[in-house]
Design an enzyme around this catalytic site. Structure first.
Site, PDB file in Angstrom:
ATOM      1  N   ASP A  58       0.833  -1.202   0.000  1.00 16.61           N
ATOM      2  CA  ASP A  58       0.000   0.000   0.000  1.00 16.61           C
ATOM      3  C   ASP A  58       0.868   1.252   0.000  1.00 16.61           C
ATOM      4  O   ASP A  58       0.655   2.182  -0.790  1.00 16.61           O
ATOM      5  CB  ASP A  58      -0.921  -0.028   1.216  1.00 16.61           C
ATOM      6  CG  ASP A  58      -1.892   1.136   1.263  1.00 16.61           C
ATOM      7  OD1 ASP A  58      -2.280   1.637   0.188  1.00 16.61           O
ATOM      8  OD2 ASP A  58      -2.275   1.543   2.364  1.00 16.61           O
TER       9      ASP A  58
ATOM     10  N   ARG B  36      -9.151  13.235  -9.700  1.00 16.82           N
ATOM     11  CA  ARG B  36      -8.781  12.908  -8.331  1.00 16.82           C
ATOM     12  C   ARG B  36      -8.604  11.411  -8.104  1.00 16.82           C
ATOM     13  O   ARG B  36      -8.375  10.980  -6.968  1.00 16.82           O
ATOM     14  CB  ARG B  36      -9.842  13.450  -7.359  1.00 16.82           C
ATOM     15  CG  ARG B  36      -9.928  14.973  -7.319  1.00 16.82           C
ATOM     16  CD  ARG B  36     -11.145  15.466  -6.531  1.00 16.82           C
ATOM     17  NE  ARG B  36     -11.308  14.775  -5.270  1.00 16.82           N
ATOM     18  CZ  ARG B  36     -12.407  14.111  -4.890  1.00 16.82           C
ATOM     19  NH1 ARG B  36     -13.458  14.058  -5.708  1.00 16.82           N
ATOM     20  NH2 ARG B  36     -12.481  13.526  -3.716  1.00 16.82           N
ATOM     21  N   LYS B  37      -8.678  10.607  -9.163  1.00 18.88           N
ATOM     22  CA  LYS B  37      -8.545   9.160  -9.022  1.00 18.88           C
ATOM     23  C   LYS B  37      -7.330   8.652  -9.785  1.00 18.88           C
ATOM     24  O   LYS B  37      -7.069   9.076 -10.912  1.00 18.88           O
ATOM     25  CB  LYS B  37      -9.799   8.451  -9.550  1.00 18.88           C
ATOM     26  CG  LYS B  37     -11.061   8.744  -8.770  1.00 18.88           C
ATOM     27  CD  LYS B  37     -12.228   7.953  -9.333  1.00 18.88           C
ATOM     28  CE  LYS B  37     -13.514   8.221  -8.550  1.00 18.88           C
ATOM     29  NZ  LYS B  37     -14.651   7.428  -9.087  1.00 18.88           N
TER      30      LYS B  37
END
Length: 207
Positions: free
Chosen positions: A114, A161-162
């Protein structure tokens, strides 16, 4: 505001008097993959863990609970392509991050994936900061504890924003060896509406 060190400055911020950590550090710095990326002007070298303020590190998962003797003994060495297109992180995972005896815990693996995927793709976001919306991991083979690994990351798409990424954790091979793919992942990160404020308060998370 926090005065954040540059990528170049982080490279001189790790010092150790521990012989084992020094040996690990030398192996990471001089590995052929590190040398090749250091010679490639498309990549910027850094030690992102050193950007986390010293007072914050004990409370930060990867620089606190997951770091230290027997765990992540040396801050990972990272090479990021400009604009977040791709990146790699070289690191050593010690013997004290296990689930089953001798095997690295899946939760620790997820945290490392992550963080590495995020550090790569954040550069593709307008404010350079995002939050994990989704992380999918396929665990192909268990990772033996006490081993060097390389985490590869790639930004697949960026739309406003992705941003979507994918990556792998592989063994860090010696010359002539074929790397072992331990796991594969893909993720979605979204820049929050308060991103500009976050980037001012927490620059270590955005660069």
């Amino acid at each position: 505001m926090i005065n954040n060190p540059t990528d170049h400055e982080t490279l001189g911020m790790f010092n150790t008097e521990d012989d084992n950590a020094a040996e690990i550090n030398t192996h990471l710095l001089t590995h052929p993959i590190a040398l090749a990326h250091r010679a490639d002007s498309a990549f910027e070298e850094s030690r992102p863990h050193m950007k986390v303020p010293e007072s914050v590190r004990p409370h930060h998962l990867t620089t606190g609970a997951l770091s230290g003797p027997g765990r992540i003994e040396v801050p990972p060495l990272m090479f990021l392509e400009k604009e977040g297109r791709s990146g790699i992180a070289l690191l050593y995972i010690g013997s004290d991050l296990c689930g089953h005896p001798g095997l690295v815990h899946g939760g620790a693996i997820a945290a490392l994936l992550d963080e590495t995927l995020a550090r790569c793709c954040f550069r593709a976001l307008p404010s350079k900061v995002g939050l994990t919306a989704n992380l999918n991991i396929n665990y192909r083979k268990p990772i033996p504890a006490g081993n060097y690994v390389i985490i590869r990351s790639k930004t697949v798409s960026a739309e406003g924003r992705k941003v979507r990424t994918e990556g792998t954790i592989e063994s860090l091979p010696a010359d002539g060896e074929t790397p072992i793919t331990y796991c594969e992942a893909n993720a979605l990160y979204i820049e929050p509406k308060q991103a500009k404020t976050m980037s001012l308060l927490y620059p270590a998370a955005t660069s």
